[in-house]
Design an enzyme around this catalytic site. Structure first.
Site, PDB file in Angstrom:
ATOM      1  N   LEU A  50     -28.712  97.076  15.921  1.00  0.00           N
ATOM      2  CA  LEU A  50     -29.436  97.816  14.890  1.00  0.00           C
ATOM      3  C   LEU A  50     -30.153  96.797  14.010  1.00  0.00           C
ATOM      4  O   LEU A  50     -29.563  95.782  13.623  1.00  0.00           O
ATOM      5  CB  LEU A  50     -28.476  98.638  14.017  1.00  0.00           C
ATOM      6  CG  LEU A  50     -28.105 100.042  14.464  1.00  0.00           C
ATOM      7  CD1 LEU A  50     -27.123 100.659  13.462  1.00  0.00           C
ATOM      8  CD2 LEU A  50     -29.337 100.945  14.593  1.00  0.00           C
ATOM      9  N   ASP A  51     -31.408  97.056  13.684  1.00  0.00           N
ATOM     10  CA  ASP A  51     -32.146  96.165  12.789  1.00  0.00           C
ATOM     11  C   ASP A  51     -31.471  96.107  11.422  1.00  0.00           C
ATOM     12  O   ASP A  51     -30.808  97.075  11.012  1.00  0.00           O
ATOM     13  CB  ASP A  51     -33.581  96.664  12.610  1.00  0.00           C
ATOM     14  CG  ASP A  51     -34.410  96.516  13.876  1.00  0.00           C
ATOM     15  OD1 ASP A  51     -34.106  95.607  14.668  1.00  0.00           O
ATOM     16  OD2 ASP A  51     -35.360  97.299  14.050  1.00  0.00           O
ATOM     17  N   PRO A  52     -31.663  95.018  10.687  1.00  0.00           N
ATOM     18  CA  PRO A  52     -31.080  94.925   9.339  1.00  0.00           C
ATOM     19  C   PRO A  52     -31.476  96.091   8.430  1.00  0.00           C
ATOM     20  O   PRO A  52     -30.667  96.544   7.615  1.00  0.00           O
ATOM     21  CB  PRO A  52     -31.640  93.597   8.809  1.00  0.00           C
ATOM     22  CG  PRO A  52     -31.862  92.776  10.030  1.00  0.00           C
ATOM     23  CD  PRO A  52     -32.305  93.748  11.092  1.00  0.00           C
ATOM     24  N   ALA A  54     -31.973  99.111   9.276  1.00  0.00           N
ATOM     25  CA  ALA A  54     -31.440 100.379   9.785  1.00  0.00           C
ATOM     26  C   ALA A  54     -29.954 100.488   9.439  1.00  0.00           C
ATOM     27  O   ALA A  54     -29.259  99.482   9.329  1.00  0.00           O
ATOM     28  CB  ALA A  54     -31.626 100.464  11.293  1.00  0.00           C
ATOM     29  N   ARG A 188     -39.396 101.656  15.753  1.00  0.00           N
ATOM     30  CA  ARG A 188     -40.511 101.063  14.993  1.00  0.00           C
ATOM     31  C   ARG A 188     -41.814 101.172  15.782  1.00  0.00           C
ATOM     32  O   ARG A 188     -42.875 101.479  15.223  1.00  0.00           O
ATOM     33  CB  ARG A 188     -40.219  99.591  14.684  1.00  0.00           C
ATOM     34  CG  ARG A 188     -39.201  99.381  13.589  1.00  0.00           C
ATOM     35  CD  ARG A 188     -38.961  97.916  13.344  1.00  0.00           C
ATOM     36  NE  ARG A 188     -38.214  97.287  14.424  1.00  0.00           N
ATOM     37  CZ  ARG A 188     -38.397  96.041  14.833  1.00  0.00           C
ATOM     38  NH1 ARG A 188     -39.327  95.291  14.277  1.00  0.00           N
ATOM     39  NH2 ARG A 188     -37.656  95.536  15.801  1.00  0.00           N
TER      40      ARG A 188
END
Length: 233
Positions: A50-52, A54, A188
């Site tokens: 998971l992206d930071p 998110a 994204r």
């Protein structure tokens, strides 16, 4: 639960907080398990980054369960979030500043819903330059943050499947959504492509992973809750 239980393998459902990397969450949990049970070494890994920026469901596997990470990674995922139209960023989200602005006056409800339908099914998607994919042995986001990649950097497109793409709320410039998709889908990129298909621009301003296969964030605990439960054993 004992240290042996964690070595034999556990599946931990963690609600990842905002601004944490998935790697940081794994490291924190590994450290506390080792400290609590005086274990010198234990395998701990996550099933899908998971992206930071998110939040939401992160499946963390310990011990022998790490062998099943690929199986969990391959399962269908559900996300909710917010797309903001009228502007783009190089990272396709809020990690970078707005680089271009677009008109939104022409965006109607009908256009939004009709555009949504175009993304259902198997689509071609190009990952963002700010991603964990590797180029020449280095993570793309590392190169991008150093300015060593640009929007023209060649990144191979991939086939992904969007099985559901639902608009849950509209208050332009913000559009809230729910999406169910295959492994490897970049939300994204979906936001960026959605903005382009609206004959405008867009970027992702919020994202939460709510499901991975049959696992739901409703059953997850945050990191502090996990540590408290661990210390109470």
């Amino acid at each position: 639960m004992t240290g042996e239980d964690y070595k034999n393998g556990q599946i931990l459902l963690i609600d990842k907080p905002l601004n944490w990397t998935s790697f940081q969450a794994v490291n924190k949990i590994r450290w506390h398990i080792r400290q609590r049970f005086n274990i010198k070494k234990i395998k701990v890994g996550h099933a899908g980054t998971l992206d930071p920026l998110a939040t939401g469901l992160l499946i963390i596997c310990t011990g022998k369960q790490t062998k099943n990470i690929n199986e969990y990674q391959g399962q269908v995922k559900e996300y909710t979030g917010t797309i903001t139209v009228g502007a783009t960023t190089p990272s396709f989200d809020l990690e970078t500043e707005i680089n271009q602005r677009f008109e939104t006056a022409h965006i109607t409800d009908d256009l939004i819903y009709d555009t949504c339908k175009k993304f259902i099914g198997i689509i071609q998607q190009q990952p963002p330059i700010f991603s964990a994919l590797k180029k020449d042995g280095k993570r793309l986001y590392e190169l991008a943050r150093k300015g060593e990649t640009t929007e023209t950097t060649e990144i191979a497109s991939r086939s992904v499947e969007i099985s559901e793409f639902e608009i849950t709320k509209k208050a332009l410039p913000e559009i809230e959504f729910r999406v169910v998709c295959s492994k490897g889908t970049y939300i994204r990129s979906l936001a960026f492509d959605f903005g382009k298909a609206l004959q405008s621009g867009a970027h992702l301003t919020a994202l939460r992973r709510t499901k991975i296969g049959d696992f739901s964030v409703d059953k997850a605990e945050n990191i502090e809750q996990f540590i408290s439960r661990l210390d109470a054993n």
